[in-house]
Design a protein around this motif. Structure first.
Motif, short mmCIF file in Angstrom:
data_model
loop_
_atom_site.label_atom_id
_atom_site.label_comp_id
_atom_site.label_asym_id
_atom_site.label_seq_id
_atom_site.Cartn_x
_atom_site.Cartn_y
_atom_site.Cartn_z
N ILE A 12 0.76 -1.24 0.11
CA ILE A 12 -0.01 0.09 0.19
C ILE A 12 0.78 1.35 -0.15
O ILE A 12 0.68 2.09 -1.03
CB ILE A 12 -1.03 0.11 1.11
CG1 ILE A 12 -1.89 -1.10 1.11
CG2 ILE A 12 -1.46 1.36 1.25
CD1 ILE A 12 -2.90 -1.43 2.50
N LEU A 13 1.77 1.34 0.68
CA LEU A 13 2.80 2.39 0.86
C LEU A 13 3.64 2.63 -0.34
O LEU A 13 3.65 3.76 -0.81
CB LEU A 13 3.64 2.25 1.96
CG LEU A 13 2.93 2.24 3.62
CD1 LEU A 13 4.04 2.24 4.84
CD2 LEU A 13 2.20 3.64 3.87
N THR A 14 3.94 1.60 -0.93
CA THR A 14 4.63 1.48 -2.13
C THR A 14 4.04 2.21 -3.16
O THR A 14 4.46 3.02 -3.92
CB THR A 14 5.36 0.20 -2.63
OG1 THR A 14 6.23 -0.44 -1.37
CG2 THR A 14 6.20 0.42 -3.70
N ALA A 15 2.69 1.67 -3.48
CA ALA A 15 1.75 2.18 -4.32
C ALA A 15 1.61 3.68 -4.26
O ALA A 15 1.35 4.66 -5.00
CB ALA A 15 0.48 1.49 -4.50
N TYR A 16 1.20 4.29 -3.00
CA TYR A 16 1.02 5.22 -2.76
C TYR A 16 2.45 6.20 -3.20
O TYR A 16 2.46 7.57 -3.75
CB TYR A 16 0.79 5.73 -1.28
CG TYR A 16 0.65 7.31 -0.80
CD1 TYR A 16 -0.42 7.92 -1.03
CD2 TYR A 16 1.99 7.95 -0.39
CE1 TYR A 16 -0.39 9.35 -0.66
CE2 TYR A 16 1.74 9.18 0.30
CZ TYR A 16 0.82 9.97 -0.21
OH TYR A 16 0.48 11.10 0.02
N TRP A 17 3.65 6.01 -2.67
CA TRP A 17 4.83 6.39 -2.94
C TRP A 17 5.04 6.56 -4.33
O TRP A 17 5.69 7.67 -5.09
CB TRP A 17 5.98 5.91 -2.47
CG TRP A 17 7.46 6.63 -2.63
CD1 TRP A 17 8.39 6.26 -3.41
CD2 TRP A 17 7.78 7.79 -1.96
NE1 TRP A 17 9.21 6.90 -3.53
CE2 TRP A 17 9.07 8.16 -2.75
CE3 TRP A 17 7.37 8.81 -0.98
CZ2 TRP A 17 9.93 9.29 -2.31
CZ3 TRP A 17 8.07 10.00 -0.95
CH2 TRP A 17 9.43 10.09 -1.35
N SER A 18 4.83 5.61 -5.11
CA SER A 18 5.13 5.59 -6.68
C SER A 18 4.20 6.52 -7.33
O SER A 18 4.63 7.25 -8.31
CB SER A 18 4.80 4.14 -7.22
OG SER A 18 4.83 4.03 -8.53
#
Length: 344
Positions: free
Chosen positions: A304-310
């Motif tokens: 979830i956090l990686t998708a947001y950061w991307s």
């Protein structure tokens, strides 16, 4: 019945469901293994031999051939992850006893638990995330993450910080099955394909054997602390990994954040280390429960956090987020990493 599909929906399911099943049996009937004896007892108490076979097969599944970019990216992430765990161990050993904290809200927390949760990345989860949000080189960086798997790095960190003294032959014994498998798999690609198929098959077996040594009341007692440990792993390892990815690996931080998880195989490390160094046994059971909770927390939050950061990085550059890598991107077959994307 779609049993496997149901288990796959649970983060780390193929490891954690058998682990909790074994723990339930041990909690309700601690003498089950002795009562049945024979192969049943061997299955319930065979954590070390099962893991030995798993390490061998995992080593055989790794292809030494990789591009320089992939090696730089994966090497950066692996070394950063290990370095952060080492620094955490140096700091934590000043405050935590070898056997862990025994009372209070932090009961069960130990240096062994911290290292085991932080020094191993879920390579399959990482590869799955980066196939969607990264480049093909970033997706292929899982190739070195398997080298973190097993108790060797945990032992090295404990030894280098002075918390434990391991004889040289003990280190050799911990890594020898992996190295032999690695050598055979790269000498003969047919052997790599043959042994590599077993890496995922063995996961539920050592999960069950490991769970058969755990009392579920300990997991209940450490539940909230386990959630806190998972969050700590993401923050404490994630920030340095993002910085290393950006300034050394040449990325934008996405790969670093995607690597800030706890590997499913890490749940076995506390007990394995404790069998070699009995002074860690008082902390091993609680550490196993804490690491199991950290696996679940990081498996849910890291994607979830990686998708947001991307998406944030993509918006800054004015491009559409979530674009998959171009055709030919390196994938993560089950036999080439210690964990599957959904099963940790």
């Amino acid at each position: 019945m779609k049993i496997k599909q149901t288990i796959d929906k649970i983060p780390g399911g193929m490891m954690l469901i058998p682990l909790f099943l074994g723990a339930l049996i041990h909690t309700l009937w601690g003498e089950a293994g002795e009562y049945f004896g024979s192969f049943t007892k061997g299955l319930m108490t065979g954590t070390v031999p099962i893991l030995a076979v798993w390490f061998f097969c995992m080593g055989a599944s790794i292809d030494v051939r990789a591009t320089g970019t992939v090696l730089r990216k994966s090497g950066t992430l692996v070394l950063t992850k290990i370095a952060v765990a080492w620094v955490v161990a140096l700091i934590a050993m000043q405050f935590l006893p070898v056997g862990g904290i025994e009372k209070g809200i932090f009961a069960g927390l130990s240096v062994l638990a911290l290292i085991s949760a932080m020094d191993m990345t879920n390579g399959g989860l990482y590869a799955s995330i980066m196939q969607q949000y990264g480049t093909k080189e970033e997706a292929g960086a899982f190739v070195l993450m398997s080298l973190e798997s097993g108790p060797l790095m945990t032992m090295i960190i404990l030894g280098s910080t002075g918390m434990a003294v391991f004889e040289p032959h003990t280190f050799v014994g911990a890594v020898l099955p992996f190295l032999v498998g690695f050598a055979l798999g790269n000498i003969d690609h047919d052997l790599r394909a043959y042994f590599g198929k077993a890496t995922q098959t063995l996961i539920p077996f050592f999960g069950f054997a490991l769970g058969s040594s755990i009392d579920l009341t300990v997991i209940w007692q450490t539940g909230l602390l386990g959630i806190m440990l998972g969050l700590t792993v993401i923050v404490v390892t994630g920030i340095p990994l993002m910085l290393a990815d950006r300034f050394i690996g040449g990325g934008n931080g996405t790969a670093g954040l995607a690597a800030s998880s706890t590997a499913g195989a890490a749940v076995a490390n506390p007990m394995i280390v404790a069998t070699m160094k009995p002074e860690f046994m008082p902390a091993a059971e609680a550490a196993t429960a804490l690491v199991a909770a950290s696996i679940i927390v990081t498996s849910i939050l890291v994607p979830i956090l990686t998708a947001y950061w991307s998406g944030y990085v993509a918006r800054k550059k004015g491009i559409r987020p979530g674009i998959a890598p171009a055709a030919g991107a390196i994938s993560a077959p089950p036999s080439s990493a210690s964990d599957k994307p959904k099963t940790v």
